[in-house]
Write an enzyme that holds these catalytic residues in place. Structure first.
Site, mmCIF file in Angstrom:
data_model
loop_
_atom_site.group_PDB
_atom_site.id
_atom_site.type_symbol
_atom_site.label_atom_id
_atom_site.label_comp_id
_atom_site.label_asym_id
_atom_site.label_seq_id
_atom_site.Cartn_x
_atom_site.Cartn_y
_atom_site.Cartn_z
ATOM 1 N N HIS A 192 -17.392 4.326 -2.460
ATOM 2 C CA HIS A 192 -17.622 4.146 -1.026
ATOM 3 C C HIS A 192 -18.669 5.149 -0.551
ATOM 4 O O HIS A 192 -18.651 6.306 -0.968
ATOM 5 C CB HIS A 192 -16.343 4.411 -0.231
ATOM 6 C CG HIS A 192 -15.200 3.525 -0.598
ATOM 7 N ND1 HIS A 192 -14.424 3.745 -1.702
ATOM 8 C CD2 HIS A 192 -14.705 2.417 -0.004
ATOM 9 C CE1 HIS A 192 -13.494 2.803 -1.771
ATOM 10 N NE2 HIS A 192 -13.644 1.989 -0.757
ATOM 11 N N HIS B 184 -16.358 -2.342 -5.734
ATOM 12 C CA HIS B 184 -15.142 -2.260 -6.536
ATOM 13 C C HIS B 184 -15.455 -2.769 -7.935
ATOM 14 O O HIS B 184 -15.883 -3.911 -8.092
ATOM 15 C CB HIS B 184 -14.034 -3.105 -5.906
ATOM 16 C CG HIS B 184 -13.573 -2.589 -4.582
ATOM 17 N ND1 HIS B 184 -14.317 -2.701 -3.436
ATOM 18 C CD2 HIS B 184 -12.446 -1.946 -4.236
ATOM 19 C CE1 HIS B 184 -13.661 -2.145 -2.432
ATOM 20 N NE2 HIS B 184 -12.525 -1.684 -2.886
ATOM 21 N N ASN C 259 -4.463 -1.460 -10.283
ATOM 22 C CA ASN C 259 -4.128 -2.379 -9.211
ATOM 23 C C ASN C 259 -3.420 -3.584 -9.791
ATOM 24 O O ASN C 259 -3.890 -4.156 -10.768
ATOM 25 C CB ASN C 259 -5.414 -2.833 -8.513
ATOM 26 C CG ASN C 259 -5.255 -2.998 -7.033
ATOM 27 O OD1 ASN C 259 -4.222 -3.465 -6.572
ATOM 28 N ND2 ASN C 259 -6.279 -2.643 -6.286
ATOM 29 N N TYR D 124 0.819 -1.204 0.000
ATOM 30 C CA TYR D 124 0.000 0.000 0.000
ATOM 31 C C TYR D 124 0.861 1.267 0.000
ATOM 32 O O TYR D 124 0.371 2.347 0.301
ATOM 33 C CB TYR D 124 -0.918 0.014 1.228
ATOM 34 C CG TYR D 124 -2.108 -0.918 1.153
ATOM 35 C CD1 TYR D 124 -2.749 -1.187 -0.044
ATOM 36 C CD2 TYR D 124 -2.612 -1.513 2.298
ATOM 37 C CE1 TYR D 124 -3.849 -2.026 -0.101
ATOM 38 C CE2 TYR D 124 -3.718 -2.353 2.258
ATOM 39 C CZ TYR D 124 -4.330 -2.599 1.049
ATOM 40 O OH TYR D 124 -5.427 -3.424 1.002
#
EC number: 4.2.1.-
Length: 172
Positions: free
Chosen positions: A109, A84, A130, A49
């Site tokens: 979100h 997602h 990602n 992260y």
């Protein structure tokens, strides 16, 4: 292609990848189906992260990963709802048993004022790419980690995991 993650998943002969695990991975994360998410995890995960200002774990246990993502301070917060969505994807075959999925991602979100989910307190959405890591074990692909890179955020994304009802309760 089989959608079951408990049996062997059909793979692409060129990339060695499985679309089912990627789809199911996000479906379970967004639905907060912790048991199904746990079932597709490799025993050890690489979690990086650092590009979003957080830590990196070269070898996080599946149990520790589950504890982190299901914690009230993160996705386990009953006042946070998320979805997602995967956009464009390409697969990089590292070996017969390792694949990297490069995914375009939008994570929406909403934080509610209470667990009854009636009143939205704030929204925060993220647009990112990602890297997802997958390993094949006994003929079954397992999710083995992630490395997100945020392109930009919308609304109050930085407050999503700080602005919920449970966080307010802890600060009182």
């Amino acid at each position: 292609m089989s959608q079951s993650l408990t049996s062997s998943v059909e793979t692409d002969s060129k990339t060695g990848s499985s679309k089912a695990i990627s789809f199911q991975d996000y479906l379970d994360l967004s639905a907060l189906d912790w048991a199904r998410l746990r079932a597709i995890l490799a025993p050890t995960l690489y979690v990086d992260y650092t590009k979003i200002g957080k830590e990196k774990w070269d070898a996080m246990s599946a149990d520790d990963f589950m504890a982190m993502v299901s914690n009230d301070d993160f996705l386990g917060d009953p006042c946070v709802k998320t979805q997602h969505l995967i956009g464009a994807t390409y697969w990089e075959r590292v070996s017969e048993s390792k694949v990297i999925g490069h995914h375009q991602l939008r994570a929406a979100h909403q934080v509610y004022t209470s667990p009854d989910l009636k009143t939205v307190k704030l929204r925060g959405h993220s647009h990112a790419t990602n890297e997802h890591y997958y390993v094949k074990s006994s003929g079954v692909w397992k999710f083995a980690g992630l490395k997100p890179e945020v392109r930009w955020n919308e609304y109050k994304f930085e407050e999503v995991f700080k602005g919920s009802y449970t966080q307010s309760e802890k600060q009182s």
